[in-house]
Design an enzyme around this catalytic site. Structure first.
Site, PDB file in Angstrom:
ATOM      1  N   SER A   1      -9.463   1.040   2.870  1.00  0.00           N
ATOM      2  CA  SER A   1      -8.685   1.872   1.980  1.00  0.00           C
ATOM      3  C   SER A   1      -7.568   1.130   1.241  1.00  0.00           C
ATOM      4  O   SER A   1      -7.037   1.665   0.275  1.00  0.00           O
ATOM      5  CB  SER A   1      -8.086   3.047   2.760  1.00  0.00           C
ATOM      6  OG  SER A   1      -7.205   2.596   3.765  1.00  0.00           O
TER       7      SER A   1
ATOM      8  N   SER B   1      -9.209  -1.306   7.011  1.00  0.00           N
ATOM      9  CA  SER B   1      -8.677  -1.136   5.653  1.00  0.00           C
ATOM     10  C   SER B   1      -7.968  -2.344   5.054  1.00  0.00           C
ATOM     11  O   SER B   1      -7.751  -2.375   3.851  1.00  0.00           O
ATOM     12  CB  SER B   1      -7.736   0.055   5.606  1.00  0.00           C
ATOM     13  OG  SER B   1      -8.510   1.216   5.515  1.00  0.00           O
TER      14      SER B   1
ATOM     15  N   LYS C   1       0.852  -1.184   0.000  1.00  0.00           N
ATOM     16  CA  LYS C   1       0.000   0.000   0.000  1.00  0.00           C
ATOM     17  C   LYS C   1       0.894   1.243   0.000  1.00  0.00           C
ATOM     18  O   LYS C   1       1.928   1.270   0.679  1.00  0.00           O
ATOM     19  CB  LYS C   1      -0.854  -0.054   1.274  1.00  0.00           C
ATOM     20  CG  LYS C   1      -1.900   1.025   1.404  1.00  0.00           C
ATOM     21  CD  LYS C   1      -2.739   0.754   2.651  1.00  0.00           C
ATOM     22  CE  LYS C   1      -3.894   1.725   2.780  1.00  0.00           C
ATOM     23  NZ  LYS C   1      -4.728   1.434   3.959  1.00  0.00           N
TER      24      LYS C   1
HETATM   25  N1  GLN Z   1     -12.956   3.075   6.229  1.00  0.00           N
HETATM   26  C1  GLN Z   1     -12.011   3.500   7.226  1.00  0.00           C
HETATM   27  C2  GLN Z   1     -11.931   5.002   7.238  1.00  0.00           C
HETATM   28  O1  GLN Z   1     -12.373   5.584   6.306  1.00  0.00           O
HETATM   29  C3  GLN Z   1     -10.703   2.864   6.917  1.00  0.00           C
HETATM   30  C4  GLN Z   1      -9.506   3.447   7.586  1.00  0.00           C
HETATM   31  C5  GLN Z   1      -8.304   2.563   7.521  1.00  0.00           C
HETATM   32  O2  GLN Z   1      -8.346   1.434   8.006  1.00  0.00           O
HETATM   33  N2  GLN Z   1      -7.208   3.083   6.998  1.00  0.00           N
HETATM   34  O3  GLN Z   1     -11.462   5.584   8.147  1.00  0.00           O
END
Ligand code: GLN
Length: 488
Positions: free
Chosen positions: A154, A178, A79
């Site tokens: 994400s 995420s 990532k």
């Molecule tokens: N959907 C979560 C957010 O928008 C994901 C965040 C993450 O795990 N980086 O905060």
């Protein structure tokens, strides 16, 4: 079978027997990416040249029999919030579009030491903020199972890449789902590690008290092999845990009879897609067949999970993102600036996308005098209750089983106009991070043609158990082996 679609374990065996070289494996993977990624768009950067050079070095190590590990010669990508020395690290944000880190994150250094081959960087929601990958400042990533749908977020690029066999494994980052949510949406296996199990040094922070790096791969066995390399104390990260790192593969094939599974009743509420619920119920039945004892449990504060998660996220993220001000990293918009405040404002206005700006403003609000006690402090108190819910449950059971997401992957554009609807898709994945506990998402079926993920949640540092249970489940099911039509 095509070389690029092998599991880590299979590729490792061929490499060990010298039936294939890392150069062949890496080249096959890069060619596959160049053929396939035009329609999926999982990668922000593909680093062909450095990958091929690392593959040659891995082959050389093996030829000499020096420092050969199960990961030597295996191609992977990460990532784009994980720092890679000299390889652009963007967080899918304009503000870091051309940022070249001067050092490697500890996880990258450890994988390099093990001889793994870095092939590129994955698209993501900007700074990890999102559940669909649509908040990337660059482009959308498409779900390989249906290109009109999102891959989840994400770490959407990482999940889509592993699902489309573009790299043998990936590293994602999980602040509030995420890793698990996109893993569920794309039919891959993803592990959110215990807070502190894996060093965060070199991870561009979203929420310093939630963030955890973890592996994403075709199955639990491969996740275990990767975790083995990246886990453990790091002098560069004071929050990394000094607990010894167990041998994650040692007991992974052992029977699982007698382990106690808890089904949190609050995780099965109205609003869940029917095909998701039936897939999870069927998977639970399978766990029963493996000899595990199933019982219902309660996590009474579950309904506060989303507000607690988002309030703390806003606060910590707004503080963490203050460092991007045009004077230190990445973008600097100085034209017309009369003073340093103008420089800050211009850089941040141009550099950050709408969701990032929204969260920074909300964070500044919940931390401001008068609102701090009402929101931030209150959220921190309820965070303790969430953690206690898990502690109480783990007095009765060894593992909790729940859906990863209430629905399967939604259509691109379906939720972009409604941030709250987007936040709601995180409902089953956000409570673990305030509590710091680990969770593994494994493929467990399909609903309307799209993959469904099941989460196994464990107590702190129980990754070995989660991986063992995940492996046992994957030994009697084939969901994780299914590939999207475009990759057959
Ligand atoms: N959907 C979560 C957010 O928008 C994901 C965040 C993450 O795990 N980086 O905060």
């Amino acid at each position: 079978m095509d070389l690029y679609s092998l599991t880590l374990r299979e590729a490792g065996e061929l490499l060990a027997k010298k039936q294939v070289s890392s150069l062949e494996l890496t080249s096959a993977t890069l060619e596959h990416i160049h053929r396939t990624d035009a329609s999926i768009r999982a990668f922000v950067t593909v680093s062909d040249e450095t990958a091929l050079a690392q593959a040659r070095q891995a082959d050389e190590r093996r030829r000499r029999g020096e420092m050969v590990t199960p990961l030597t010669g295996i191609p992977f990508a990460v990532k784009d919030c994980i720092s890679t020395k000299g390889v652009r690290t963007t967080c899918s944000s304009r503000i870091l579009e051309n940022y070249l880190p001067p050092y490697n994150a500890t996880v990258i250094a450890r994988l390099a030491e093990a001889g793994a081959v870095l092939i590129g960087k994955h698209n993501m929601d900007e700074f990890g903020m999102g559940s669909s990958c649509e908040n990337s400042a660059f482009f959308n990533t498409h779900n390989p199972w249906d290109l009109e749908r999102v891959p989840g977020g994400s770490s959407g690029g990482s999940a889509a890449a592993v699902a489309a066999r573009m790299g043998t494994f990936a590293l994602g980052e999980d602040t509030g789902g995420s890793i698990r949510m996109p893993a569920g949406f794309c039919n891959v296996t993803g592990l959110k590690t215990t807070y502190g199990r894996v060093s965060r040094y070199g991870l561009i922070a979203l929420v310093s008290s939630f963030d955890s790096i973890g592996p994403m791969a075709q199955d639990a066995y491969d996740c275990a092999s990767v975790l083995q390399v990246i886990a453990g104390k790091d002098p560069h990260d004071a929050t990394s845990l000094s607990a010894p790192v167990p041998d994650y593969l040692k007991d992974i094939t052992q029977p699982v009879k007698g382990f106690r599974v808890g089904i949190p009743k609050e995780y099965f509420q109205a609003g869940m897609e029917a095909g998701v619920e039936s897939s999870i119920r069927e998977a639970i039945r399978k766990l029963g067949e493996l000899g595990m004892e199933i019982q219902e449990v309660s996590l009474p504060h579950t309904k506060y999970g989303l507000p607690v998660y988002y309030l703390i996220l806003f606060a910590e993220a707004s503080a963490n993102l203050a460092r991007f001000d045009g004077t230190r990293f990445g973008l600097s918009v100085s034209e017309g600036a009369e003073n340093v405040i103008d420089l800050y404002l211009q850089t941040r206005r141009e550099g950050f996308g709408a969701e990032v700006r929204r969260r920074i403003m909300l964070g500044a609000y919940v931390l401001s005098a008068g609102y701090y006690d009402a929101y931030y402090l209150k959220a921190q108190k309820v965070r303790t209750l969430l953690r206690q819910d898990f502690e109480n449950a783990f007095e009765k059971v060894d593992v909790l089983v729940a859906p990863t997401c209430p629905t399967t992957a939604f259509k691109l554009g379906e939720k972009t106009a409604d941030p709250l609807a987007m936040y709601l898709s995180d409902i089953y994945v956000v409570a673990t991070n305030p509590a710091g506990v680990p969770a593994l998402s494994v493929p467990c079926g399909f609903s309307n043609g799209m993959p469904v993920g099941m989460q196994l949640i464990g107590k702190h540092l129980s990754e070995d158990l989660l991986l063992r249970l995940g492996h046992a489940y994957q030994s009697v099911t084939d969901w994780h082996k299914m590939r999207p039509g475009m990759i057959q």
